[in-house]
Motif scaffolding. Structure first.
Motif, PDB file in Angstrom:
ATOM      1  N   HIS A  85       0.840  -1.198   0.000  1.00  0.00           N
ATOM      2  CA  HIS A  85       0.000   0.000   0.000  1.00  0.00           C
ATOM      3  C   HIS A  85       0.872   1.244   0.000  1.00  0.00           C
ATOM      4  O   HIS A  85       2.093   1.171   0.182  1.00  0.00           O
ATOM      5  N   GLY A  86       0.243   2.372  -0.203  1.00  0.00           N
ATOM      6  CA  GLY A  86       0.939   3.644  -0.198  1.00  0.00           C
ATOM      7  C   GLY A  86       1.185   4.149   1.209  1.00  0.00           C
ATOM      8  O   GLY A  86       0.689   3.586   2.191  1.00  0.00           O
ATOM      9  N   GLU A  87       1.899   5.244   1.293  1.00  0.00           N
ATOM     10  CA  GLU A  87       2.284   5.776   2.598  1.00  0.00           C
ATOM     11  C   GLU A  87       1.140   6.417   3.367  1.00  0.00           C
ATOM     12  O   GLU A  87       1.240   6.621   4.575  1.00  0.00           O
ATOM     13  N   SER A  88       0.021   6.699   2.721  1.00  0.00           N
ATOM     14  CA  SER A  88      -1.094   7.343   3.419  1.00  0.00           C
ATOM     15  C   SER A  88      -1.968   6.343   4.184  1.00  0.00           C
ATOM     16  O   SER A  88      -2.786   6.748   5.003  1.00  0.00           O
ATOM     17  N   ASP A  89      -1.782   5.044   3.957  1.00  0.00           N
ATOM     18  CA  ASP A  89      -2.562   4.027   4.673  1.00  0.00           C
ATOM     19  C   ASP A  89      -1.824   3.586   5.924  1.00  0.00           C
ATOM     20  O   ASP A  89      -0.612   3.384   5.908  1.00  0.00           O
ATOM     21  N   ASN A  90      -2.577   3.427   7.010  1.00  0.00           N
ATOM     22  CA  ASN A  90      -1.990   3.047   8.287  1.00  0.00           C
ATOM     23  C   ASN A  90      -2.784   1.883   8.867  1.00  0.00           C
ATOM     24  O   ASN A  90      -3.979   2.017   9.122  1.00  0.00           O
ATOM     25  N   PHE A  91      -2.125   0.762   9.104  1.00  0.00           N
ATOM     26  CA  PHE A  91      -2.800  -0.444   9.600  1.00  0.00           C
ATOM     27  C   PHE A  91      -2.369  -0.822  11.014  1.00  0.00           C
ATOM     28  O   PHE A  91      -2.684  -1.906  11.485  1.00  0.00           O
ATOM     29  N   HIS A  92      -1.674   0.074  11.708  1.00  0.00           N
ATOM     30  CA  HIS A  92      -1.144  -0.243  13.036  1.00  0.00           C
ATOM     31  C   HIS A  92      -2.211  -0.722  14.021  1.00  0.00           C
ATOM     32  O   HIS A  92      -1.930  -1.561  14.861  1.00  0.00           O
ATOM     33  N   GLY A  93      -3.411  -0.226  13.947  1.00  0.00           N
ATOM     34  CA  GLY A  93      -4.460  -0.619  14.879  1.00  0.00           C
ATOM     35  C   GLY A  93      -5.283  -1.806  14.425  1.00  0.00           C
ATOM     36  O   GLY A  93      -6.150  -2.292  15.153  1.00  0.00           O
ATOM     37  N   GLU A  94      -5.011  -2.314  13.241  1.00  0.00           N
ATOM     38  CA  GLU A  94      -5.782  -3.420  12.671  1.00  0.00           C
ATOM     39  C   GLU A  94      -5.451  -4.734  13.378  1.00  0.00           C
ATOM     40  O   GLU A  94      -4.285  -5.008  13.685  1.00  0.00           O
ATOM     41  N   GLU A  95      -6.468  -5.531  13.645  1.00  0.00           N
ATOM     42  CA  GLU A  95      -6.253  -6.834  14.278  1.00  0.00           C
ATOM     43  C   GLU A  95      -5.296  -7.673  13.435  1.00  0.00           C
ATOM     44  O   GLU A  95      -5.429  -7.756  12.222  1.00  0.00           O
ATOM     45  N   GLY A  96      -4.310  -8.269  14.097  1.00  0.00           N
ATOM     46  CA  GLY A  96      -3.355  -9.133  13.423  1.00  0.00           C
ATOM     47  C   GLY A  96      -2.138  -8.416  12.861  1.00  0.00           C
ATOM     48  O   GLY A  96      -1.211  -9.059  12.371  1.00  0.00           O
ATOM     49  N   PHE A  97      -2.112  -7.086  12.941  1.00  0.00           N
ATOM     50  CA  PHE A  97      -0.976  -6.322  12.410  1.00  0.00           C
ATOM     51  C   PHE A  97       0.293  -6.704  13.165  1.00  0.00           C
ATOM     52  O   PHE A  97       0.313  -6.753  14.388  1.00  0.00           O
ATOM     53  N   VAL A  98       1.366  -6.977  12.401  1.00  0.00           N
ATOM     54  CA  VAL A  98       2.644  -7.362  12.997  1.00  0.00           C
ATOM     55  C   VAL A  98       3.688  -6.265  12.819  1.00  0.00           C
ATOM     56  O   VAL A  98       4.337  -5.855  13.771  1.00  0.00           O
ATOM     57  N   GLU A  99       3.863  -5.818  11.581  1.00  0.00           N
ATOM     58  CA  GLU A  99       4.872  -4.798  11.313  1.00  0.00           C
ATOM     59  C   GLU A  99       4.631  -4.174   9.948  1.00  0.00           C
ATOM     60  O   GLU A  99       3.857  -4.680   9.147  1.00  0.00           O
ATOM     61  N   ILE A 100       5.336  -3.072   9.724  1.00  0.00           N
ATOM     62  CA  ILE A 100       5.321  -2.410   8.423  1.00  0.00           C
ATOM     63  C   ILE A 100       6.761  -2.251   7.967  1.00  0.00           C
ATOM     64  O   ILE A 100       7.657  -1.985   8.775  1.00  0.00           O
ATOM     65  N   ARG A 101       6.975  -2.456   6.671  1.00  0.00           N
ATOM     66  CA  ARG A 101       8.286  -2.230   6.074  1.00  0.00           C
ATOM     67  C   ARG A 101       8.102  -1.206   4.966  1.00  0.00           C
ATOM     68  O   ARG A 101       7.181  -1.311   4.167  1.00  0.00           O
ATOM     69  N   LYS A 102       9.006  -0.238   4.949  1.00  0.00           N
ATOM     70  CA  LYS A 102       8.896   0.864   3.996  1.00  0.00           C
ATOM     71  C   LYS A 102      10.086   0.847   3.047  1.00  0.00           C
ATOM     72  O   LYS A 102      11.227   0.727   3.480  1.00  0.00           O
ATOM     73  N   TYR A 103       9.768   0.977   1.769  1.00  0.00           N
ATOM     74  CA  TYR A 103      10.779   1.043   0.717  1.00  0.00           C
ATOM     75  C   TYR A 103      10.417   2.223  -0.165  1.00  0.00           C
ATOM     76  O   TYR A 103       9.630   2.084  -1.098  1.00  0.00           O
ATOM     77  N   GLY A 104      10.936   3.397   0.163  1.00  0.00           N
ATOM     78  CA  GLY A 104      10.561   4.616  -0.545  1.00  0.00           C
ATOM     79  C   GLY A 104       9.091   4.915  -0.273  1.00  0.00           C
ATOM     80  O   GLY A 104       8.670   5.000   0.875  1.00  0.00           O
ATOM     81  N   HIS A 105       8.316   5.036  -1.338  1.00  0.00           N
ATOM     82  CA  HIS A 105       6.884   5.316  -1.185  1.00  0.00           C
ATOM     83  C   HIS A 105       6.044   4.040  -1.109  1.00  0.00           C
ATOM     84  O   HIS A 105       4.825   4.115  -0.973  1.00  0.00           O
ATOM     85  N   VAL A 106       6.690   2.891  -1.210  1.00  0.00           N
ATOM     86  CA  VAL A 106       5.978   1.614  -1.159  1.00  0.00           C
ATOM     87  C   VAL A 106       6.059   1.069   0.260  1.00  0.00           C
ATOM     88  O   VAL A 106       7.130   1.043   0.867  1.00  0.00           O
ATOM     89  N   HIS A 107       4.914   0.656   0.779  1.00  0.00           N
ATOM     90  CA  HIS A 107       4.833   0.122   2.134  1.00  0.00           C
ATOM     91  C   HIS A 107       4.235  -1.280   2.091  1.00  0.00           C
ATOM     92  O   HIS A 107       3.326  -1.542   1.299  1.00  0.00           O
ATOM     93  N   PHE A 108       4.750  -2.135   2.959  1.00  0.00           N
ATOM     94  CA  PHE A 108       4.214  -3.486   3.097  1.00  0.00           C
ATOM     95  C   PHE A 108       3.819  -3.674   4.557  1.00  0.00           C
ATOM     96  O   PHE A 108       4.667  -3.568   5.452  1.00  0.00           O
ATOM     97  N   SER A 109       2.544  -3.965   4.788  1.00  0.00           N
ATOM     98  CA  SER A 109       2.083  -4.279   6.138  1.00  0.00           C
ATOM     99  C   SER A 109       1.908  -5.786   6.249  1.00  0.00           C
ATOM    100  O   SER A 109       1.351  -6.420   5.339  1.00  0.00           O
ATOM    101  N   PHE A 110       2.383  -6.362   7.350  1.00  0.00           N
ATOM    102  CA  PHE A 110       2.341  -7.798   7.579  1.00  0.00           C
ATOM    103  C   PHE A 110       1.326  -8.108   8.676  1.00  0.00           C
ATOM    104  O   PHE A 110       1.269  -7.413   9.696  1.00  0.00           O
TER     105      PHE A 110
END
Length: 115
Positions: A85-110
């Protein structure tokens, strides 16, 4: 992977995906479904070790993908959902969220979900 299931809305992209497996010489089982991902999630069966979601960043309801994957029971006990997802999305409060990895403007939420 012994098998891969790909979900793609655009028919031409489905043909391209199938061709890539042939070019790469992939010998596992490949299923490419030409369907809207949200329709697929409503009736999905099976469980996966890895679900990788690479939706368009402006996809309506992108933020609902983790909860829909969880509710559909798509992950195995040790399975992982990776949502690009893009940098404007935030999943930190989502159930099951483990971590986020950022590569420039590309983000991966696990995510992981308990069965």
């Amino acid at each position: 992977a012994a098998s891969v299931t790909a979900i793609e809305k655009q028919r031409q992209a489905c043909s391209y995906i199938k061709g890539c497996y042939d070019v790469l010489g992939y010998e596992g089982e490949v299923t490419v479904l030409n369907i809207n991902v949200f329709k697929y999630l409503e009736s999905a069966v099976g469980r996966f070790d890895l679900v990788f979601a690479d939706p368009p960043y402006d996809l309506k309801n992108l933020c609902s993908i983790p909860s829909q994957v969880r509710e559909a029971g798509l992950l195995t006990e040790d399975g992982i959902l990776v949502l690009e997802h893009g940098e404007s999305d935030n999943f930190h409060g989502e159930e099951g969220f483990v971590e986020i990895r950022k590569y420039g403007h590309v983000h991966f939420s696990f995510f992981t979900f308990e069965s």
